[in-house]
Design a protein around this motif. Sequence first.
Motif, PDB file in Angstrom:
ATOM      1  N   VAL A  86     -23.622 -38.603 -34.870  1.00  0.00           N
ATOM      2  CA  VAL A  86     -23.875 -38.859 -33.447  1.00  0.00           C
ATOM      3  C   VAL A  86     -24.540 -37.633 -32.814  1.00  0.00           C
ATOM      4  O   VAL A  86     -24.107 -36.496 -33.017  1.00  0.00           O
ATOM      5  N   PHE A  87     -25.605 -37.891 -32.039  1.00  0.00           N
ATOM      6  CA  PHE A  87     -26.364 -36.843 -31.377  1.00  0.00           C
ATOM      7  C   PHE A  87     -26.337 -37.032 -29.859  1.00  0.00           C
ATOM      8  O   PHE A  87     -26.189 -38.151 -29.364  1.00  0.00           O
ATOM      9  N   ASP A  88     -26.481 -35.918 -29.153  1.00  0.00           N
ATOM     10  CA  ASP A  88     -26.773 -35.948 -27.722  1.00  0.00           C
ATOM     11  C   ASP A  88     -28.284 -35.896 -27.547  1.00  0.00           C
ATOM     12  O   ASP A  88     -28.940 -34.977 -28.049  1.00  0.00           O
ATOM     13  N   LYS A  89     -28.840 -36.869 -26.843  1.00  0.00           N
ATOM     14  CA  LYS A  89     -30.280 -36.934 -26.612  1.00  0.00           C
ATOM     15  C   LYS A  89     -30.569 -36.569 -25.156  1.00  0.00           C
ATOM     16  O   LYS A  89     -30.124 -37.249 -24.237  1.00  0.00           O
ATOM     17  N   THR A  90     -31.298 -35.479 -24.970  1.00  0.00           N
ATOM     18  CA  THR A  90     -31.647 -34.999 -23.635  1.00  0.00           C
ATOM     19  C   THR A  90     -33.073 -35.403 -23.310  1.00  0.00           C
ATOM     20  O   THR A  90     -33.989 -35.217 -24.120  1.00  0.00           O
ATOM     21  N   THR A  91     -33.302 -35.954 -22.108  1.00  0.00           N
ATOM     22  CA  THR A  91     -34.627 -36.427 -21.723  1.00  0.00           C
ATOM     23  C   THR A  91     -35.577 -35.263 -21.464  1.00  0.00           C
ATOM     24  O   THR A  91     -35.169 -34.109 -21.327  1.00  0.00           O
ATOM     25  N   ASN A  92     -36.871 -35.564 -21.385  1.00  0.00           N
ATOM     26  CA  ASN A  92     -37.891 -34.554 -21.100  1.00  0.00           C
ATOM     27  C   ASN A  92     -37.616 -33.874 -19.764  1.00  0.00           C
ATOM     28  O   ASN A  92     -37.115 -34.487 -18.813  1.00  0.00           O
ATOM     29  N   ASP A  93     -37.985 -32.591 -19.686  1.00  0.00           N
ATOM     30  CA  ASP A  93     -37.871 -31.861 -18.431  1.00  0.00           C
ATOM     31  C   ASP A  93     -39.007 -32.254 -17.493  1.00  0.00           C
ATOM     32  O   ASP A  93     -40.092 -32.641 -17.930  1.00  0.00           O
ATOM     33  N   GLN A  94     -38.740 -32.151 -16.186  1.00  0.00           N
ATOM     34  CA  GLN A  94     -39.736 -32.450 -15.155  1.00  0.00           C
ATOM     35  C   GLN A  94     -39.929 -31.210 -14.281  1.00  0.00           C
ATOM     36  O   GLN A  94     -39.030 -30.383 -14.149  1.00  0.00           O
ATOM     37  N   PRO A  95     -41.113 -31.049 -13.691  1.00  0.00           N
ATOM     38  CA  PRO A  95     -41.365 -29.875 -12.842  1.00  0.00           C
ATOM     39  C   PRO A  95     -40.338 -29.739 -11.720  1.00  0.00           C
ATOM     40  O   PRO A  95     -39.811 -30.730 -11.211  1.00  0.00           O
TER      41      PRO A  95
END
Length: 500
Positions: A86-95
Motif C-alpha cells: 500500500v502506497f500514499d499517492k500525493t497529487t501534483n503541486d500547484q503554484p
Amino acid sequence: MKRSSLLVTILFTGTALLSHAQKEPEFTLKKEELESHLRFLASDELEGRRTGEQSNRVAARYIAEQFRRYGAGVVPGQQTYFQPVVFDKTTNDQPGVLLADGDTLAYGKEWFTISGNATRTEAPVVYAGYGLENSEKGWDDYKGLDVKGKIVLVQSGLPESQSPRESLQAGASKLRLAAGKGAVALIELYGATTPWNFINTYLTGERLGLAETPAEEYATIPHLWVNGKEPALTKKLREAKSLKLVTEGRSIKKVTSYNVMAYIEGSDPKLKDQYLTLSAHYDHVGVGRQGGQPYTAEDSIFNGARDNAFGVSAVLAAARSFSELKPKRSVFLLAFTGEELGLLGSRYYAQNPVLPLNKCVFNLNCDGAGYDDTGIISVIGLDRTGAKAEIEKAAKTFGLEVIGDPAPEQNLFDRSDNVNFAIKGIPAPTFTPGFKEFDADIMKYYHQAIDNPESIDFDYLLRYSKAYVRAARLIANRTTPPQWSAGDKYEEAAKSLYGK
C-alpha cells in the motif's frame, strides 16, 4: 590400442557432457520467447508501468501468469502470487504564494509544497532547529518554544544524515510533531547533497511513498521545502517576523500495488530448506510529466525496456528453467514494484518477508540502466558477495566477459533492490547488462522515452538471460552458501542473520 581407447573415451565423455548441457533448460531458451515477454512489458499499452496505475497491475498479472504457466508455484503458506503493497499517492503541486515580511519567494524556483491542505494564512515564524524530539538521542528542539498558531521553520533531514530519502521520512515525523504542538505550517530548509533543481522537479510531480501512516493520523497543515542551499533565502526566513502563505495544498490517497512472488522447491532433501532469491523490479516511471524527463506529443510513454523489462525477462527465463530442472536448493522468484520510487517494493518485502530471511543464502538481483557493450555483463558487488567464480563461469559458457562494479563513483550497489537484502545480511549483487561507465550511451536511454522495445538487441537479451540462469543454477547447487568478503560493511548483518 591405448591411444585409440583414450581418444574414444575423450570423445564419448565430451559428447556426453555436451548432451547433458544441451538438455538443461537454459540452453534451450528461445530468443522469441524472451522477446515476447519484453515487448509486452515495455509496450505502449502498459504506459510505463508506473506504480499505483492500472498498467502496473496489468504487468504484475502478466508476470504471475507466466510463473503459473511455467510451473513455478505459489509460495508455501500464501494463497496467491501477489504481496499487496500500500502506497500514499500525493497529487501534483500547484503554484502558490510565500511572502517573508512582504518579500516574495519564487514558487517552483525557491520553494514548493510537500503536502497539506489548501491554506491561506499569515503568522509569526519560529525557528526550531531540526524540529525533532528524541530523549534517547538528546534531541529537544522545541524546548522553551511556543509554536501554537505559528509557522515552524526547521532544517531538513537529521543531524547525522541529509540524504533526500531520509529527509522525506524524517519530514513526515516533524510534520506530525509540529501539528501536534499547534503550528499552522512547517517549512524545512532543504540542505541535502542532491541538487535542488533535481529535487524540485522530482517532488513537485505526483509522488508515491509507502503508506506507513494510517489515514486518520495524517497531519493536514502545510509542509513546505525551501532551498536552504541559498544563504540569502535562509537568512531571509530566519530573520522574518511573519510569513504569509497561500497554497492549494496536495491531497493524499491510498493506492495498492503488488510484489509478485513464486516458489520452486529444490531437489536435494538436505538443501531444499535453503533458497536462492532471484529478483527484478517491473515498475517504471509512467507517462508524460510522471516520467520526469523531456517527452514529445509523439512519444510521451517511458516504456522502460532496459529498465527493467530486460531484467524481468531474465527472471521469467529462470522460472521456466528451474521448473523444468530443479536445482538442489529452492528458488524464490520475486518481481518488485516501487523500485523507481526509492526501492520501496523491496524495502517493504524485506520488512515483511513471506519466507525466513535466514534461509535465503543469496539474492541475485537483475537490474540496470542500460547497456553499451554486448560482449560483457556488469555485476555490481561481484567481488563482495562470494559467488564470483560461478558468475564468471556462467557468463563464459555463453561467450560473455564479466566486469565488476564498473562505476564505483555511482554507488550502484546501494541504488537497486539488492541493497534491501544486503542490509539484512544476505549476499546480494546486481546482475546488470554490459557497461563500463555511466556515459552518454547509457544516459541516452536511462529514464528516457526512447527506451522502447525497438531499441533492444534481442540476441544479447538471450545470452544475458542464459548467463543469469546458469549463474543462479551454479550458486543454488553449491555445497556451501556464498559469503560476504571479510570486512564488508554488511558482514556484521550477515553474522546476526545467520548466527555466525
